[in-house]
Write a protein that holds these residues in place. Structure first.
Motif, PDB file in Angstrom:
ATOM      1  N   LEU A  19       0.821  -1.201   0.000  1.00  0.00           N
ATOM      2  CA  LEU A  19       0.000   0.000   0.000  1.00  0.00           C
ATOM      3  C   LEU A  19       0.861   1.261   0.000  1.00  0.00           C
ATOM      4  O   LEU A  19       0.547   2.244  -0.668  1.00  0.00           O
ATOM      5  N   GLU A  20       1.975   1.219   0.730  1.00  0.00           N
ATOM      6  CA  GLU A  20       2.865   2.384   0.768  1.00  0.00           C
ATOM      7  C   GLU A  20       3.538   2.618  -0.581  1.00  0.00           C
ATOM      8  O   GLU A  20       3.786   3.762  -0.970  1.00  0.00           O
ATOM      9  N   ASP A  21       3.849   1.530  -1.296  1.00  0.00           N
ATOM     10  CA  ASP A  21       4.527   1.670  -2.589  1.00  0.00           C
ATOM     11  C   ASP A  21       3.560   1.960  -3.727  1.00  0.00           C
ATOM     12  O   ASP A  21       3.989   2.366  -4.811  1.00  0.00           O
ATOM     13  N   TYR A  22       2.278   1.735  -3.474  1.00  0.00           N
ATOM     14  CA  TYR A  22       1.299   1.921  -4.543  1.00  0.00           C
ATOM     15  C   TYR A  22       1.068   3.409  -4.794  1.00  0.00           C
ATOM     16  O   TYR A  22       0.852   4.191  -3.881  1.00  0.00           O
ATOM     17  N   GLY A  23       1.107   3.797  -6.063  1.00  0.00           N
ATOM     18  CA  GLY A  23       0.854   5.189  -6.423  1.00  0.00           C
ATOM     19  C   GLY A  23      -0.525   5.374  -7.018  1.00  0.00           C
ATOM     20  O   GLY A  23      -1.481   5.711  -6.332  1.00  0.00           O
ATOM     21  N   THR A  24      -0.636   5.111  -8.312  1.00  0.00           N
ATOM     22  CA  THR A  24      -1.911   5.267  -9.000  1.00  0.00           C
ATOM     23  C   THR A  24      -1.933   4.375 -10.232  1.00  0.00           C
ATOM     24  O   THR A  24      -0.883   4.044 -10.802  1.00  0.00           O
ATOM     25  N   ALA A  25      -3.142   3.967 -10.615  1.00  0.00           N
ATOM     26  CA  ALA A  25      -3.297   3.189 -11.847  1.00  0.00           C
ATOM     27  C   ALA A  25      -3.280   4.075 -13.078  1.00  0.00           C
ATOM     28  O   ALA A  25      -3.149   3.581 -14.195  1.00  0.00           O
ATOM     29  N   LEU A  26      -3.417   5.385 -12.895  1.00  0.00           N
ATOM     30  CA  LEU A  26      -3.304   6.321 -14.008  1.00  0.00           C
ATOM     31  C   LEU A  26      -1.895   6.263 -14.577  1.00  0.00           C
ATOM     32  O   LEU A  26      -0.919   6.299 -13.823  1.00  0.00           O
ATOM     33  N   GLY A  27      -1.766   6.191 -15.874  1.00  0.00           N
ATOM     34  CA  GLY A  27      -0.436   6.122 -16.458  1.00  0.00           C
ATOM     35  C   GLY A  27      -0.464   6.144 -17.964  1.00  0.00           C
ATOM     36  O   GLY A  27      -1.529   6.156 -18.603  1.00  0.00           O
ATOM     37  N   LEU A  28       0.719   6.109 -18.542  1.00  0.00           N
ATOM     38  CA  LEU A  28       0.878   6.226 -19.990  1.00  0.00           C
ATOM     39  C   LEU A  28       0.234   5.060 -20.725  1.00  0.00           C
ATOM     40  O   LEU A  28      -0.478   5.261 -21.717  1.00  0.00           O
ATOM     41  N   LEU A  29       0.464   3.848 -20.249  1.00  0.00           N
ATOM     42  CA  LEU A  29      -0.010   2.658 -20.951  1.00  0.00           C
ATOM     43  C   LEU A  29      -1.236   2.037 -20.289  1.00  0.00           C
ATOM     44  O   LEU A  29      -1.548   0.865 -20.541  1.00  0.00           O
ATOM     45  N   THR A  30      -1.915   2.794 -19.447  1.00  0.00           N
ATOM     46  CA  THR A  30      -3.166   2.315 -18.854  1.00  0.00           C
ATOM     47  C   THR A  30      -4.299   3.274 -19.240  1.00  0.00           C
ATOM     48  O   THR A  30      -4.953   3.072 -20.256  1.00  0.00           O
ATOM     49  N   SER A  31      -4.485   4.298 -18.458  1.00  0.00           N
ATOM     50  CA  SER A  31      -5.583   5.228 -18.719  1.00  0.00           C
ATOM     51  C   SER A  31      -5.356   6.049 -19.987  1.00  0.00           C
ATOM     52  O   SER A  31      -6.292   6.247 -20.780  1.00  0.00           O
ATOM     53  N   ALA A  32      -4.137   6.538 -20.211  1.00  0.00           N
ATOM     54  CA  ALA A  32      -3.865   7.329 -21.414  1.00  0.00           C
ATOM     55  C   ALA A  32      -4.030   6.481 -22.670  1.00  0.00           C
ATOM     56  O   ALA A  32      -4.553   6.951 -23.685  1.00  0.00           O
ATOM     57  N   LEU A  33      -3.579   5.233 -22.609  1.00  0.00           N
ATOM     58  CA  LEU A  33      -3.739   4.335 -23.746  1.00  0.00           C
ATOM     59  C   LEU A  33      -5.218   4.121 -24.064  1.00  0.00           C
ATOM     60  O   LEU A  33      -5.638   4.185 -25.233  1.00  0.00           O
ATOM     61  N   GLY A  34      -6.022   3.881 -23.031  1.00  0.00           N
ATOM     62  CA  GLY A  34      -7.454   3.705 -23.247  1.00  0.00           C
ATOM     63  C   GLY A  34      -8.104   4.949 -23.815  1.00  0.00           C
ATOM     64  O   GLY A  34      -8.969   4.872 -24.705  1.00  0.00           O
ATOM     65  N   ALA A  35      -7.690   6.121 -23.320  1.00  0.00           N
ATOM     66  CA  ALA A  35      -8.258   7.371 -23.826  1.00  0.00           C
ATOM     67  C   ALA A  35      -7.950   7.561 -25.299  1.00  0.00           C
ATOM     68  O   ALA A  35      -8.802   7.990 -26.080  1.00  0.00           O
ATOM     69  N   HIS A  36      -6.729   7.243 -25.710  1.00  0.00           N
ATOM     70  CA  HIS A  36      -6.361   7.406 -27.115  1.00  0.00           C
ATOM     71  C   HIS A  36      -7.086   6.404 -28.003  1.00  0.00           C
ATOM     72  O   HIS A  36      -7.459   6.728 -29.136  1.00  0.00           O
ATOM     73  N   LEU A  37      -7.306   5.190 -27.496  1.00  0.00           N
ATOM     74  CA  LEU A  37      -8.003   4.191 -28.302  1.00  0.00           C
ATOM     75  C   LEU A  37      -9.469   4.574 -28.531  1.00  0.00           C
ATOM     76  O   LEU A  37     -10.048   4.199 -29.561  1.00  0.00           O
ATOM     77  N   THR A  38     -10.070   5.318 -27.611  1.00  0.00           N
ATOM     78  CA  THR A  38     -11.440   5.776 -27.846  1.00  0.00           C
ATOM     79  C   THR A  38     -11.512   6.744 -29.016  1.00  0.00           C
ATOM     80  O   THR A  38     -12.596   6.981 -29.567  1.00  0.00           O
ATOM     81  N   TRP A  39     -10.377   7.301 -29.411  1.00  0.00           N
ATOM     82  CA  TRP A  39     -10.310   8.253 -30.517  1.00  0.00           C
ATOM     83  C   TRP A  39      -9.855   7.586 -31.814  1.00  0.00           C
ATOM     84  O   TRP A  39     -10.365   7.887 -32.896  1.00  0.00           O
ATOM     85  N   THR A  40      -8.904   6.657 -31.728  1.00  0.00           N
ATOM     86  CA  THR A  40      -8.336   6.062 -32.939  1.00  0.00           C
ATOM     87  C   THR A  40      -9.125   4.851 -33.438  1.00  0.00           C
ATOM     88  O   THR A  40      -9.233   4.649 -34.652  1.00  0.00           O
ATOM     89  N   LEU A  41      -9.666   4.054 -32.518  1.00  0.00           N
ATOM     90  CA  LEU A  41     -10.360   2.826 -32.935  1.00  0.00           C
ATOM     91  C   LEU A  41     -11.568   3.091 -33.837  1.00  0.00           C
ATOM     92  O   LEU A  41     -11.754   2.363 -34.827  1.00  0.00           O
ATOM     93  N   PRO A  42     -12.436   4.064 -33.545  1.00  0.00           N
ATOM     94  CA  PRO A  42     -13.559   4.291 -34.455  1.00  0.00           C
ATOM     95  C   PRO A  42     -13.129   4.571 -35.890  1.00  0.00           C
ATOM     96  O   PRO A  42     -13.760   4.089 -36.834  1.00  0.00           O
ATOM     97  N   PHE A  43     -12.042   5.337 -36.080  1.00  0.00           N
ATOM     98  CA  PHE A  43     -11.551   5.583 -37.435  1.00  0.00           C
ATOM     99  C   PHE A  43     -11.083   4.286 -38.086  1.00  0.00           C
ATOM    100  O   PHE A  43     -11.375   4.027 -39.257  1.00  0.00           O
ATOM    101  N   GLY A  44     -10.346   3.468 -37.327  1.00  0.00           N
ATOM    102  CA  GLY A  44      -9.893   2.199 -37.867  1.00  0.00           C
ATOM    103  C   GLY A  44     -11.043   1.283 -38.224  1.00  0.00           C
ATOM    104  O   GLY A  44     -11.027   0.614 -39.275  1.00  0.00           O
ATOM    105  N   LEU A  45     -12.065   1.233 -37.380  1.00  0.00           N
ATOM    106  CA  LEU A  45     -13.222   0.386 -37.652  1.00  0.00           C
ATOM    107  C   LEU A  45     -13.956   0.838 -38.902  1.00  0.00           C
ATOM    108  O   LEU A  45     -14.341   0.016 -39.747  1.00  0.00           O
ATOM    109  N   LEU A  46     -14.169   2.128 -39.050  1.00  0.00           N
ATOM    110  CA  LEU A  46     -14.882   2.638 -40.220  1.00  0.00           C
ATOM    111  C   LEU A  46     -14.124   2.323 -41.504  1.00  0.00           C
ATOM    112  O   LEU A  46     -14.727   1.949 -42.523  1.00  0.00           O
ATOM    113  N   ILE A  47     -12.800   2.481 -41.472  1.00  0.00           N
ATOM    114  CA  ILE A  47     -12.000   2.165 -42.659  1.00  0.00           C
ATOM    115  C   ILE A  47     -12.074   0.679 -42.976  1.00  0.00           C
ATOM    116  O   ILE A  47     -12.268   0.274 -44.131  1.00  0.00           O
ATOM    117  N   MET A  48     -11.952  -0.163 -41.952  1.00  0.00           N
ATOM    118  CA  MET A  48     -11.937  -1.601 -42.173  1.00  0.00           C
ATOM    119  C   MET A  48     -13.281  -2.098 -42.665  1.00  0.00           C
ATOM    120  O   MET A  48     -13.362  -2.966 -43.532  1.00  0.00           O
TER     121      MET A  48
END
Length: 297
Positions: free
Chosen positions: A152-181
């Motif tokens: 618990l003392e070493d735990y910081g946050t689940a927010l991060g580059l390859l967790t929350s930021a990655l998910g946020a970016h995929l909500t933007w890029t995936l729809p474009f990829g799906l429409l093209i495919m």
């Protein structure tokens, strides 16, 4: 009276041409102005006229801008963009293959997948950030209940580059990829696959040696969209990345603190990276399209 030639301009041509020229100037003029001002001499300022010509501000950018670690932000953006590109390509191709068959609830699933395109980006970012903060609260409560004090003392946050930021970016890029495919497979002729099956090819061999070469140019285009959209994203990243920043966020922050053409040099570098990725993608797509046409021939 001389007959009017077939190539004469219509009456509305020049007004429309003027509107288009003004639109191009409005869209690309600021970018070229920044490019030009980034090559000023050491005495240069943020506006015209230019004061000398040199690479001084690019050298200063390489040395660092105060306490901001531009190199680290650059590496973070590259890594995030590469992961987003890979996941966008893989998930879009798999979804395109799945939607070739009639799926129960397929229409609802499609609309849910592309709905994030019409949602305000900052709302998506705030929502993802809130979700991960609630996850942090739950994990910390679970660790405390289990008596895992050291964890618990070493735990910081689940927010991060390859967790929350990655998910946020995929909500933007995936729809474009799906429409093209979906558009690609809507025009895809299944006779090529049937011929491969008749010749004894397995489903994987049929996909690898027949389908993938034919859709390769579109797959490269999806990858280009995935990287460039992630590379430039600010709004969906702002509340969902945690304690670190990507290069666009650093650039946004520097606009209020850096008062030298070094900020223009940074903008030039980021734009060159975007154009480089687009150039590589277009070259790769043209190469794949040429190979596919040779196979069909």
């Amino acid at each position: 009276m001389q007959a009017r030639t077939s190539d004469a301009r219509a009456p509305g041509f020049w007004p429309l041409a003027l509107v288009f020229a003004l639109f191009v100037l409005f869209m690309y003029g600021p970018m070229f102005a920044i490019f030009t001002l980034s090559f000023q001499g050491p005495e240069g300022g943020l506006t015209f006229p230019m004061r000398g010509t040199s690479l001084h501000w690019f050298r200063q950018l390489a040395e660092g801008l105060g306490t901001v670690d531009i190199a680290a932000a650059f590496r973070r953006s590259l890594m995030l963009g590469a992961v987003v590109m890979l996941l966008t390509v893989v998930l879009s191709v798999l979804a395109g293959l799945a939607f070739r068959k009639r799926l129960a609830g397929g229409n609802a699933l499609f609309y849910v997948a592309v709905a994030s395109l019409i949602m305000p980006s900052i709302i998506v970012s705030l929502g993802i950030g809130l979700q991960f903060r609630l996850l942090d609260t739950g994990l910390k409560a679970a660790l405390a209940a289990m008596g895992a004090e050291s964890t618990l003392e070493d735990y910081g946050t689940a927010l991060g580059l390859l967790t929350s930021a990655l998910g946020a970016h995929l909500t933007w890029t995936l729809p474009f990829g799906l429409l093209i495919m979906f558009a690609v497979f809507n025009r895809f002729n299944p006779a090529y696959e049937e011929a491969a099956r008749d010749l004894g090819a397995s489903p994987w061999q049929s996909f690898r040696h027949v389908v993938l070469p034919l859709i390769g140019a579109s797959v490269v285009g999806i990858g280009m969209f995935g990287f460039t959209l992630s590379w430039d994203e600010i709004a969906r990243t702002s509340q969902a990345i945690g304690d670190v920043n990507t290069l666009p966020l650093e650039l946004q922050g520097l606009t209020s603190t850096v008062t030298t053409p070094a900020i223009y040099a940074l903008g030039t570098v980021t734009t060159v990276v975007s154009f480089l990725v687009i150039g590589i993608a277009l070259g790769g797509a043209a190469l794949l399209r040429r190979r596919a046409s040779k196979r069909r021939g």
